[in-house]
Design a protein around this motif. Structure first.
Motif, PDB file in Angstrom:
ATOM      1  N   ARG A 181      61.841  30.182 -43.882  1.00 11.79           N
ATOM      2  CA  ARG A 181      61.845  30.408 -42.500  1.00 11.79           C
ATOM      3  C   ARG A 181      61.476  31.527 -42.055  1.00 11.79           C
ATOM      4  N   ASP A 182      60.306  31.567 -40.963  1.00 10.33           N
ATOM      5  CA  ASP A 182      60.420  33.520 -40.477  1.00 10.33           C
ATOM      6  C   ASP A 182      61.309  32.714 -39.079  1.00 10.33           C
ATOM      7  N   PHE A 183      61.135  33.934 -38.952  1.00 14.70           N
ATOM      8  CA  PHE A 183      61.699  34.124 -37.217  1.00 14.70           C
ATOM      9  C   PHE A 183      61.147  35.446 -36.313  1.00 14.70           C
ATOM     10  N   VAL A 184      60.667  34.577 -35.239  1.00 11.05           N
ATOM     11  CA  VAL A 184      60.032  35.742 -34.306  1.00 11.05           C
ATOM     12  C   VAL A 184      61.670  35.622 -33.573  1.00 11.05           C
ATOM     13  N   ASP A 185      62.065  37.559 -32.750  1.00 14.64           N
ATOM     14  CA  ASP A 185      62.481  37.253 -32.533  1.00 14.64           C
ATOM     15  C   ASP A 185      62.520  38.287 -31.248  1.00 14.64           C
ATOM     16  N   PHE A 186      62.981  38.324 -30.101  1.00 14.82           N
ATOM     17  CA  PHE A 186      63.209  38.656 -28.788  1.00 14.82           C
ATOM     18  C   PHE A 186      64.430  39.776 -29.212  1.00 14.82           C
ATOM     19  N   LEU A 187      64.224  40.955 -28.702  1.00 17.27           N
ATOM     20  CA  LEU A 187      65.451  42.118 -29.054  1.00 17.27           C
ATOM     21  C   LEU A 187      65.570  42.937 -28.071  1.00 17.27           C
ATOM     22  N   THR A 188      66.931  42.395 -26.997  1.00 11.61           N
ATOM     23  CA  THR A 188      67.197  43.345 -25.982  1.00 11.61           C
ATOM     24  C   THR A 188      67.758  44.256 -26.624  1.00 11.61           C
ATOM     25  N   LEU A 189      67.464  45.639 -25.732  1.00  2.46           N
ATOM     26  CA  LEU A 189      68.819  46.865 -26.418  1.00  2.46           C
ATOM     27  C   LEU A 189      68.658  47.047 -24.876  1.00  2.46           C
ATOM     28  N   VAL A 190      69.987  47.901 -25.191  1.00  2.00           N
ATOM     29  CA  VAL A 190      70.654  49.426 -23.903  1.00  2.00           C
ATOM     30  C   VAL A 190      70.684  50.255 -25.156  1.00  2.00           C
ATOM     31  N   ARG A 191      71.033  51.411 -24.128  1.00  2.00           N
ATOM     32  CA  ARG A 191      71.502  52.365 -24.043  1.00  2.00           C
ATOM     33  C   ARG A 191      73.181  52.596 -23.818  1.00  2.00           C
ATOM     34  N   THR A 192      73.859  52.786 -23.990  1.00  2.00           N
ATOM     35  CA  THR A 192      75.724  53.153 -24.103  1.00  2.00           C
ATOM     36  C   THR A 192      75.825  54.321 -24.917  1.00  2.00           C
ATOM     37  N   ASP A 193      76.745  55.378 -24.142  1.00  2.00           N
ATOM     38  CA  ASP A 193      77.245  56.041 -24.974  1.00  2.00           C
ATOM     39  C   ASP A 193      76.368  57.624 -26.018  1.00  2.00           C
ATOM     40  N   GLY A 194      74.808  57.157 -25.332  1.00  3.53           N
ATOM     41  CA  GLY A 194      73.540  58.123 -26.438  1.00  3.53           C
ATOM     42  C   GLY A 194      73.076  57.216 -27.211  1.00  3.53           C
ATOM     43  N   GLN A 195      73.421  55.606 -27.720  1.00  2.00           N
ATOM     44  CA  GLN A 195      72.913  55.102 -28.425  1.00  2.00           C
ATOM     45  C   GLN A 195      72.506  53.431 -28.197  1.00  2.00           C
ATOM     46  N   TRP A 196      71.074  53.250 -28.830  1.00  2.00           N
ATOM     47  CA  TRP A 196      70.750  51.997 -28.210  1.00  2.00           C
ATOM     48  C   TRP A 196      71.881  51.338 -29.633  1.00  2.00           C
ATOM     49  N   ARG A 197      71.989  49.769 -28.786  1.00  2.00           N
ATOM     50  CA  ARG A 197      72.197  48.810 -29.734  1.00  2.00           C
ATOM     51  C   ARG A 197      71.941  47.175 -28.571  1.00  2.00           C
ATOM     52  N   ILE A 198      71.753  46.233 -29.828  1.00  4.79           N
ATOM     53  CA  ILE A 198      70.934  45.589 -29.396  1.00  4.79           C
ATOM     54  C   ILE A 198      72.134  44.739 -28.556  1.00  4.79           C
ATOM     55  N   ILE A 199      71.662  44.337 -27.672  1.00  2.79           N
ATOM     56  CA  ILE A 199      73.100  43.208 -26.463  1.00  2.79           C
ATOM     57  C   ILE A 199      72.651  41.905 -26.548  1.00  2.79           C
ATOM     58  N   ALA A 200      71.075  41.519 -27.015  1.00  4.57           N
ATOM     59  CA  ALA A 200      70.782  40.268 -26.303  1.00  4.57           C
ATOM     60  C   ALA A 200      69.939  39.931 -28.180  1.00  4.57           C
ATOM     61  N   LYS A 201      69.517  39.018 -28.696  1.00  2.00           N
ATOM     62  CA  LYS A 201      68.553  38.479 -29.879  1.00  2.00           C
ATOM     63  C   LYS A 201      68.255  36.698 -29.603  1.00  2.00           C
ATOM     64  N   VAL A 202      67.787  36.793 -28.830  1.00  2.00           N
ATOM     65  CA  VAL A 202      66.765  35.655 -28.719  1.00  2.00           C
ATOM     66  C   VAL A 202      65.354  35.089 -29.153  1.00  2.00           C
ATOM     67  N   PHE A 203      65.440  34.051 -30.487  1.00  2.00           N
ATOM     68  CA  PHE A 203      64.843  33.989 -31.733  1.00  2.00           C
ATOM     69  C   PHE A 203      64.373  32.581 -31.550  1.00  2.00           C
ATOM     70  N   GLN A 204      62.763  32.490 -32.151  1.00  2.00           N
ATOM     71  CA  GLN A 204      62.435  31.214 -32.673  1.00  2.00           C
ATOM     72  C   GLN A 204      61.885  31.362 -34.116  1.00  2.00           C
ATOM     73  N   ILE A 205      62.326  29.835 -34.463  1.00  2.00           N
ATOM     74  CA  ILE A 205      62.370  29.979 -36.038  1.00  2.00           C
ATOM     75  C   ILE A 205      61.010  28.556 -36.511  1.00  2.00           C
ATOM     76  N   ILE A 206      60.232  29.685 -37.432  1.00  2.00           N
ATOM     77  CA  ILE A 206      59.057  28.935 -37.506  1.00  2.00           C
ATOM     78  C   ILE A 206      59.200  28.434 -39.553  1.00  2.00           C
ATOM     79  N   GLN A 207      59.417  27.554 -39.545  1.00  3.15           N
ATOM     80  CA  GLN A 207      58.934  26.816 -41.091  1.00  3.15           C
ATOM     81  C   GLN A 207      57.970  27.880 -41.536  1.00  3.15           C
ATOM     82  N   ARG A 208      57.895  27.724 -42.891  1.00  6.20           N
ATOM     83  CA  ARG A 208      56.893  28.308 -43.806  1.00  6.20           C
ATOM     84  C   ARG A 208      55.870  26.936 -44.449  1.00  6.20           C
ATOM     85  N   PRO A 209      55.379  26.563 -44.512  1.00 11.88           N
ATOM     86  CA  PRO A 209      54.282  25.979 -45.486  1.00 11.88           C
ATOM     87  C   PRO A 209      54.799  25.660 -47.341  1.00 11.88           C
ATOM     88  N   SER A 210      56.019  25.242 -47.590  1.00 13.61           N
ATOM     89  CA  SER A 210      56.026  25.327 -49.432  1.00 13.61           C
ATOM     90  C   SER A 210      54.650  25.264 -49.999  1.00 13.61           C
TER      91      SER A 210
END
Length: 125
Positions: free
Chosen positions: A96-125
């Motif tokens: 499976r391939d994934f397309v991820d939309f990752l929202t990041l926030v910077r708190t206390d000077g550090q970037w971190r992912i706050i949300a991962k919303v993704f699409q799954i794409i089944q790769r042909p065998s």
């Protein structure tokens, strides 16, 4: 590339490594503790907190242990301001391939992912 974009790229590379090696310590460093994980590709909508998501990754056989080819790539980084960004990224696990939309926030000077919303794409065998 700006310093901010480099910092975000470093976080996303750690994210890719965490998934490839099933490294939950690294995963917990890149995700904000209150982050969400969601996809509409499952019915009903799959929604997890980090407390629910981390054990799933911990229980997986890592793509690294199967010598899978890495297919991770950052498509785009969009900055909304000094403390908010959106990354469109792609990666693969097994057939499976994934397309991820990752929202990041910077708190206390550090970037971190706050949300991962993704699409799954089944790769042909």
């Amino acid at each position: 590339m700006t310093r901010t974009q480099n910092d975000i790229t470093d976080v996303i590379q750690d994210y890719f490594d965490a998934l490839y090696f099933c490294d939950v310590d690294r995963l917990q460093r890149v995700f904000h503790p209150k982050a969400i994980y969601a996809t509409a590709d499952e019915t009903p909508l799959l929604y997890r907190t980090m407390d629910e998501y981390v054990p799933v990754v911990a229980a997986r056989q890592s793509p690294a242990s199967r010598n899978e080819i890495r297919r991770d790539h950052i498509d785009a980084i969009d900055l909304a301001g000094e403390n908010t960004a959106m990354v469109r990224a792609r990666c693969s696990i097994g057939p499976r391939d994934f397309v991820d939309f990752l929202t990041l926030v910077r708190t206390d000077g550090q970037w971190r992912i706050i949300a991962k919303v993704f699409q799954i794409i089944q790769r042909p065998s």
